[in-house]
Design an enzyme around this catalytic site. Structure first.
Site, PDB file in Angstrom:
ATOM      1  N   ARG A 134      39.830  43.613  31.956  1.00  0.00           N
ATOM      2  CA  ARG A 134      39.834  44.241  33.283  1.00  0.00           C
ATOM      3  C   ARG A 134      40.259  45.709  33.220  1.00  0.00           C
ATOM      4  O   ARG A 134      41.188  46.083  32.518  1.00  0.00           O
ATOM      5  CB  ARG A 134      40.788  43.491  34.210  1.00  0.00           C
TER       6      ARG A 134
ATOM      7  N   LYS B 137      40.524  36.464  42.652  1.00  0.00           N
ATOM      8  CA  LYS B 137      40.981  36.523  44.046  1.00  0.00           C
ATOM      9  C   LYS B 137      40.675  37.898  44.656  1.00  0.00           C
ATOM     10  O   LYS B 137      40.120  37.986  45.745  1.00  0.00           O
ATOM     11  CB  LYS B 137      42.497  36.242  44.130  1.00  0.00           C
TER      12      LYS B 137
ATOM     13  N   ARG C  45      52.382  35.204  32.871  1.00  0.00           N
ATOM     14  CA  ARG C  45      51.905  35.103  34.264  1.00  0.00           C
ATOM     15  C   ARG C  45      51.264  33.739  34.515  1.00  0.00           C
ATOM     16  O   ARG C  45      51.406  33.162  35.596  1.00  0.00           O
ATOM     17  CB  ARG C  45      50.913  36.232  34.575  1.00  0.00           C
TER      18      ARG C  45
ATOM     19  N   ARG D  25      53.052  32.670  46.957  1.00  0.00           N
ATOM     20  CA  ARG D  25      53.046  32.362  45.526  1.00  0.00           C
ATOM     21  C   ARG D  25      54.080  31.311  45.160  1.00  0.00           C
ATOM     22  O   ARG D  25      54.234  30.985  43.997  1.00  0.00           O
ATOM     23  CB  ARG D  25      53.359  33.642  44.764  1.00  0.00           C
TER      24      ARG D  25
HETATM   25  P1  AP5 Z   1      40.364  39.852  39.749  1.00  0.00           P
HETATM   26  O1  AP5 Z   1      39.492  39.700  40.958  1.00  0.00           O
HETATM   27  O2  AP5 Z   1      41.100  41.129  39.574  1.00  0.00           O
HETATM   28  O3  AP5 Z   1      41.328  38.582  39.615  1.00  0.00           O
HETATM   29  P2  AP5 Z   1      42.640  38.192  40.423  1.00  0.00           P
HETATM   30  O4  AP5 Z   1      42.610  36.711  40.654  1.00  0.00           O
HETATM   31  O5  AP5 Z   1      42.794  39.064  41.636  1.00  0.00           O
HETATM   32  O6  AP5 Z   1      43.687  38.477  39.295  1.00  0.00           O
HETATM   33  P3  AP5 Z   1      45.083  39.248  39.296  1.00  0.00           P
HETATM   34  O7  AP5 Z   1      45.459  39.401  37.850  1.00  0.00           O
HETATM   35  O8  AP5 Z   1      45.057  40.511  40.103  1.00  0.00           O
HETATM   36  O9  AP5 Z   1      46.000  38.228  39.954  1.00  0.00           O
HETATM   37  P4  AP5 Z   1      47.468  38.113  39.749  1.00  0.00           P
HETATM   38  O10 AP5 Z   1      47.759  37.047  40.739  1.00  0.00           O
HETATM   39  O11 AP5 Z   1      47.974  37.878  38.389  1.00  0.00           O
HETATM   40  O12 AP5 Z   1      48.014  39.587  40.017  1.00  0.00           O
HETATM   41  P5  AP5 Z   1      48.545  40.337  41.314  1.00  0.00           P
HETATM   42  O13 AP5 Z   1      48.065  41.710  41.281  1.00  0.00           O
HETATM   43  O14 AP5 Z   1      48.350  39.526  42.542  1.00  0.00           O
HETATM   44  O15 AP5 Z   1      39.432  39.584  38.460  1.00  0.00           O
HETATM   45  C1  AP5 Z   1      39.955  39.693  37.147  1.00  0.00           C
HETATM   46  C2  AP5 Z   1      38.865  40.267  36.204  1.00  0.00           C
HETATM   47  O16 AP5 Z   1      37.781  39.339  36.130  1.00  0.00           O
HETATM   48  C3  AP5 Z   1      38.249  41.592  36.657  1.00  0.00           C
HETATM   49  O17 AP5 Z   1      37.967  42.380  35.537  1.00  0.00           O
HETATM   50  C4  AP5 Z   1      36.937  41.177  37.365  1.00  0.00           C
HETATM   51  O18 AP5 Z   1      35.967  42.194  37.267  1.00  0.00           O
HETATM   52  C5  AP5 Z   1      36.555  39.954  36.553  1.00  0.00           C
HETATM   53  N1  AP5 Z   1      35.854  38.927  37.336  1.00  0.00           N
HETATM   54  C6  AP5 Z   1      36.177  38.488  38.577  1.00  0.00           C
HETATM   55  N2  AP5 Z   1      35.306  37.522  38.981  1.00  0.00           N
HETATM   56  C7  AP5 Z   1      34.448  37.355  37.929  1.00  0.00           C
HETATM   57  C8  AP5 Z   1      33.319  36.495  37.722  1.00  0.00           C
HETATM   58  N3  AP5 Z   1      32.928  35.605  38.635  1.00  0.00           N
HETATM   59  N4  AP5 Z   1      32.661  36.584  36.526  1.00  0.00           N
HETATM   60  C9  AP5 Z   1      33.064  37.471  35.579  1.00  0.00           C
HETATM   61  N5  AP5 Z   1      34.101  38.318  35.721  1.00  0.00           N
HETATM   62  C10 AP5 Z   1      34.790  38.252  36.889  1.00  0.00           C
HETATM   63  O19 AP5 Z   1      50.134  40.314  41.030  1.00  0.00           O
HETATM   64  C11 AP5 Z   1      50.706  41.071  39.986  1.00  0.00           C
HETATM   65  C12 AP5 Z   1      52.205  40.831  39.900  1.00  0.00           C
HETATM   66  O20 AP5 Z   1      52.834  41.191  41.146  1.00  0.00           O
HETATM   67  C13 AP5 Z   1      52.646  39.385  39.670  1.00  0.00           C
HETATM   68  O21 AP5 Z   1      52.630  39.062  38.302  1.00  0.00           O
HETATM   69  C14 AP5 Z   1      54.067  39.405  40.255  1.00  0.00           C
HETATM   70  O22 AP5 Z   1      54.969  40.019  39.377  1.00  0.00           O
HETATM   71  C15 AP5 Z   1      53.907  40.306  41.463  1.00  0.00           C
HETATM   72  N6  AP5 Z   1      53.575  39.589  42.706  1.00  0.00           N
HETATM   73  C16 AP5 Z   1      52.408  39.668  43.406  1.00  0.00           C
HETATM   74  N7  AP5 Z   1      52.452  38.896  44.507  1.00  0.00           N
HETATM   75  C17 AP5 Z   1      53.674  38.312  44.513  1.00  0.00           C
HETATM   76  C18 AP5 Z   1      54.317  37.373  45.383  1.00  0.00           C
HETATM   77  N8  AP5 Z   1      53.711  36.897  46.501  1.00  0.00           N
HETATM   78  N9  AP5 Z   1      55.567  36.969  45.084  1.00  0.00           N
HETATM   79  C19 AP5 Z   1      56.209  37.433  43.984  1.00  0.00           C
HETATM   80  N10 AP5 Z   1      55.659  38.319  43.112  1.00  0.00           N
HETATM   81  C20 AP5 Z   1      54.393  38.751  43.370  1.00  0.00           C
END
Ligand code: AP5
Length: 214
Positions: free
Chosen positions: A125, A13, A168, A86
Site C-alpha cells: 500500500r 475498509k 495489528r 474497534r
Molecule cells: P485499505 O482500503 O487501505 O484497507 P483498510 O481496511 O482501510 O486497511 P487499514 O490498514 O487502513 O486498516 P487499519 O484498520 O489497520 O488501519 P487504520 O488506519 O484504521 O486497503 C489496503 C490496501 O489494499 C491498499 O493498498 C488498497 O489499494 C488495496 N486493496 C483494497 N481493496 C482491494 C481489492 N479488492 N483488491 C486488491 N487490492 C485492494 O488504523 C491505524 C491505527 O490507528 C490502528 O492500528 C490503531 O493504532 C489506531 N486506531 C484507529 N482507529 C482506532 C480506534 N477506533 N480505536 C483505537 N485505535 C484506533
C-alpha cells in the site's frame, strides 16, 4: 443510513468506504485518517496517540471518543464509520451516542479476507502524503510515485511493515473480532467476501445495502 465497515487491517475498509460515500452520498468517517492528521499536526491528542499507532496497538478510548465527538453527523446524510468501533466498549459508546439522538445503527458490513491477502495488500500500500488517497504498488503505472489527484508524493505508512502488520492483526483478533458476534446478535451484520477486485467487492456490498433498504 448509519453504517459501520468492519474488517481486519487491509480488508479494504477505506477503499470501499470512499466508493460508498460517492454512491450513497454518506459522510465517510475514517478513524485512522483522523488520527494520522492529529499526529501530523502534533496536537495534544496526536501526541497521546502516536506511540500506540507506531506499535500497532489500539489508541486509548478517551482519545478516540474526543476525536469522534465532532465528526459524527446525525442529520440528513448519515455516515459510514471505518475504523470505529474497534472494541466492545467503543461499540457500546456508539449505541449510546445514537440512542441520545433517537437514531440507530442500520447496517454493519464485515469484510472477510484471508491473512495472506491482507499482508500482501498492506505491504504494497502507498498513500498520498497530502490528500490520503490510497494506492497499491501493483496498480501504479510507470516510475512516478505521485498522486493522480493532487500530484503529491506517495508514501508507505509507518505501520505498514511486517512486524507491525502482524501486531495489528493480533490486536484485531483480540479486540475487534468479537464485534462480529455483537452485531450478529443485533441482526444487523452482513458478511461480505472481501477478495476479488475492488469493483467486485463494491458490488457485493451494494447488494447488501440495497437489500437492507427493501
Ligand atoms: P485499505 O482500503 O487501505 O484497507 P483498510 O481496511 O482501510 O486497511 P487499514 O490498514 O487502513 O486498516 P487499519 O484498520 O489497520 O488501519 P487504520 O488506519 O484504521 O486497503 C489496503 C490496501 O489494499 C491498499 O493498498 C488498497 O489499494 C488495496 N486493496 C483494497 N481493496 C482491494 C481489492 N479488492 N483488491 C486488491 N487490492 C485492494 O488504523 C491505524 C491505527 O490507528 C490502528 O492500528 C490503531 O493504532 C489506531 N486506531 C484507529 N482507529 C482506532 C480506534 N477506533 N480505536 C483505537 N485505535 C484506533
Amino acid at each position: 443510513m448509519h453504517t459501520v465497515l468492519l474488517g481486519p487491517p487491509g480488508a479494504g475498509k477505506g477503499t470501499q468506504a470512499e466508493r460508498l460515500k460517492v454512491r450513497l452520498g454518506l459522510v465517510h468517517i475514517a478513524m485512522g485518517n483522523l488520527l494520522r492528521e492529529v499526529v501530523k499536526k502534533k496536537t495534544s491528542l496526536g501526541e497521546k496517540a502516536r506511540a500506540f499507532m507506531e506499535e500497532g496497538k489500539l489508541v486509548p478510548d478517551s482519545v478516540i471518543l474526543e476525536l469522534l465527538k465532532n465528526e459524527i453527523e446525525f442529520e440528513k446524510k448519515g455516515f459510514i464509520l471505518d475504523g470505529f468501533p474497534r472494541n466492545l466498549s467503543q461499540a457500546r459508546k456508539l449505541d449510546e451516542l445514537l440512542d441520545k439522538e433517537a437514531e440507530k445503527l442500520d447496517l454493519v458490513i464485515n469484510l472477510e479476507v484471508k491473512e495472506a491477502v491482507l499482508i500482501e495488500r498492506l505491504k504494497g500500500r502507498l498513500i498520498c502524503s497530502e490528500c490520503g488517497r490510497v494506492y497499491h504498488k501493483s496498480n501504479i503505472d510507470g516510475p512516478s510515485k505521485t498522486c493522480k489527484d493532487c500530484g503529491a508524493p506517495l508514501l508507505q505508512r509507518n505501520d505498514d511493515n511486517s512486524d507491525i502488520i502482524k501486531k495489528r492483526i493480533e490486536v484485531y483478533l483480540e479486540h475487534t473480532h468479537p464485534l462480529i458476534d455483537y452485531y450478529r446478535k443485533k441482526g444487523i451484520l452482513r458478511n461480505v467476501q472481501g477478495e476479488g477486485t475492488s469493483e467486485e467487492v463494491f458490488q457485493r456490498i451494494m447488494e447488501k445495502a440495497v437489500s437492507y433498504k427493501l
